[in-house]
Design a protein around this motif. Structure first.
Motif: not given
Length: 191
Positions: A122-140
């Motif tokens: 929405d109106d903010m961003s959160l820190f995260g850590f990329y783990v791996e690709p998921a299905n088409t167009g998505h990531s864990v």
């Protein structure tokens, strides 16, 4: 009561890997003293210099064994075996993947499994850590809590909402542990 229980449990989860590491290094030191014994018997251990030399040689032998083990682990012959053990440790030891990310962040040749990212919501961003690709167009993505970054949640996120950061794992974790202090200085990668 919940606070006490969770704090004690957190302390145990923090101390167990350290205790295991100290125990393993202690045993390794004992074994190396026995291995180096015949050579070191020629050095008079009566003086302070002799005792120091015995300890230095023993520690150098431990480092050498660790180096050789690292070379073997990186070799093709043992790659599958090491990967299977790595998978088992990740399941059996809570915090193993986290600890592995710390060590990978220190080792510049290693591919760090958890890459820092920003996840737009929405109106903010959160820190995260990329783990791996998921299905088409998505990531864990692992979304850590602050200041206790060892807990958090795992989310499947649209790739368009993920922005990679030009920061390393340790700097990002350090910022989160300080309730975000210094986060404004973390550079955002522009591809």
């Amino acid at each position: 009561m919940n606070f006490i229980k969770s704090t004690v449990l957190g302390g145990i989860l923090f101390l167990v890997p350290l205790i295991v590491l100290v125990a393993v290094l202690g045993k390794a030191y004992e074994v190396m003293l026995r291995v180096a014994g015949p050579v070191l018997d020629m050095i008079p251990a009566v003086s302070v210099l002799g005792v120091a030399l015995i300890n230095i040689v023993t520690i150098l032998l431990i480092i050498l064994v660790c180096f050789v083990a690292g070379l073997v682990a990186k070799g093709r012959l043992f790659k599958g075996f090491v990967d299977r053990i790595d998978d088992k440790l990740t399941i059996l030891l809570p915090g193993y993947a986290y600890l592995k990310s710390f060590t990978a962040a220190v080792d510049k040749d290693s591919k760090n499994p958890l890459q820092p990212v920003l996840v737009r919501q929405d109106d903010m961003s959160l820190f995260g850590f990329y783990v791996e690709p998921a299905n088409t167009g998505h990531s864990v993505v692992y979304m850590p809590s602050a200041p206790d970054t060892t807990s958090g949640s795992v989310a499947i996120v649209e790739d368009s909402r993920i922005t990679p950061l030009d920061a390393n794992f340790i700097d990002t974790i350090s910022s989160l542990r300080r309730f975000g202090l210094g986060s404004g200085k973390i550079p955002i990668r522009v591809d």
